[in-house]
Design a protein around this motif. Structure first.
Motif, mmCIF file in Angstrom:
data_model
loop_
_atom_site.group_PDB
_atom_site.id
_atom_site.type_symbol
_atom_site.label_atom_id
_atom_site.label_comp_id
_atom_site.label_asym_id
_atom_site.label_seq_id
_atom_site.Cartn_x
_atom_site.Cartn_y
_atom_site.Cartn_z
ATOM 1 N N GLY A 22 -11.808 -12.045 5.056
ATOM 2 C CA GLY A 22 -11.572 -13.242 4.246
ATOM 3 C C GLY A 22 -10.622 -12.976 3.097
ATOM 4 O O GLY A 22 -10.497 -11.861 2.606
ATOM 5 N N GLY A 23 -9.929 -14.006 2.692
ATOM 6 C CA GLY A 23 -8.967 -13.885 1.608
ATOM 7 C C GLY A 23 -7.638 -13.346 2.102
ATOM 8 O O GLY A 23 -7.354 -13.327 3.297
ATOM 9 N N ARG A 24 -6.800 -12.919 1.160
ATOM 10 C CA ARG A 24 -5.473 -12.387 1.474
ATOM 11 C C ARG A 24 -5.228 -11.115 0.688
ATOM 12 O O ARG A 24 -5.767 -10.927 -0.387
ATOM 13 C CB ARG A 24 -4.375 -13.389 1.103
ATOM 14 N N ILE A 25 -4.387 -10.272 1.237
ATOM 15 C CA ILE A 25 -3.884 -9.098 0.534
ATOM 16 C C ILE A 25 -2.462 -9.433 0.101
ATOM 17 O O ILE A 25 -1.638 -9.838 0.923
ATOM 18 C CB ILE A 25 -3.865 -7.842 1.430
ATOM 19 N N LEU A 26 -2.199 -9.304 -1.191
ATOM 20 C CA LEU A 26 -0.857 -9.520 -1.725
ATOM 21 C C LEU A 26 -0.308 -8.184 -2.190
ATOM 22 O O LEU A 26 -0.912 -7.519 -3.034
ATOM 23 C CB LEU A 26 -0.884 -10.495 -2.901
ATOM 24 N N ARG A 27 0.799 -7.780 -1.636
ATOM 25 C CA ARG A 27 1.475 -6.551 -2.070
ATOM 26 C C ARG A 27 2.490 -6.965 -3.117
ATOM 27 O O ARG A 27 3.397 -7.750 -2.839
ATOM 28 C CB ARG A 27 2.149 -5.874 -0.885
#
Length: 103
Positions: A22-27
């Motif tokens: 769930g959610g997002r990974i932001l680089r």
């Protein structure tokens, strides 16, 4: 824009993808200002802005540990950090967006 003036740091989203739980990974890569510390990133609310001007509020719920555990020294040295964000608004954040924070 008043949000930019109040922000301590400006990051550019260089990659964004769905987190398997769930959610997002932001680089993020530091663009302007001083790199925020781990506590500042995790406790502060940030504003993500699209190239078209759409704004969404995001909050880091944790960090991706792909390159090792984040530390203040590492963030200052590299200017890069991978954050885990949750919420419906974060789903639209894509590479090329700006993240300003904390606000």
């Amino acid at each position: 824009m008043t949000t930019t003036a109040a922000a301590k740091a400006t990051y550019r989203v260089i990659d964004a993808y769905d987190h398997p739980h769930g959610g997002r990974i932001l680089r993020l890569r530091l663009g302007r200002g001083e790199a925020l510390g781990v506590k500042e990133l995790k406790s502060g609310s940030m504003v993500a802005t699209s190239p078209e001007g759409e704004e969404v509020r995001v909050r880091a719920h944790g960090f991706a540990l792909f390159g090792g555990r984040p530390s203040d020294a590492r963030l200052a040295r590299t200017g890069r950090v991978d954050i885990h964000v949750e919420g419906e608004a974060a789903r639209g954040v894509q590479p090329g967006w700006l993240v300003l924070g904390p606000t």
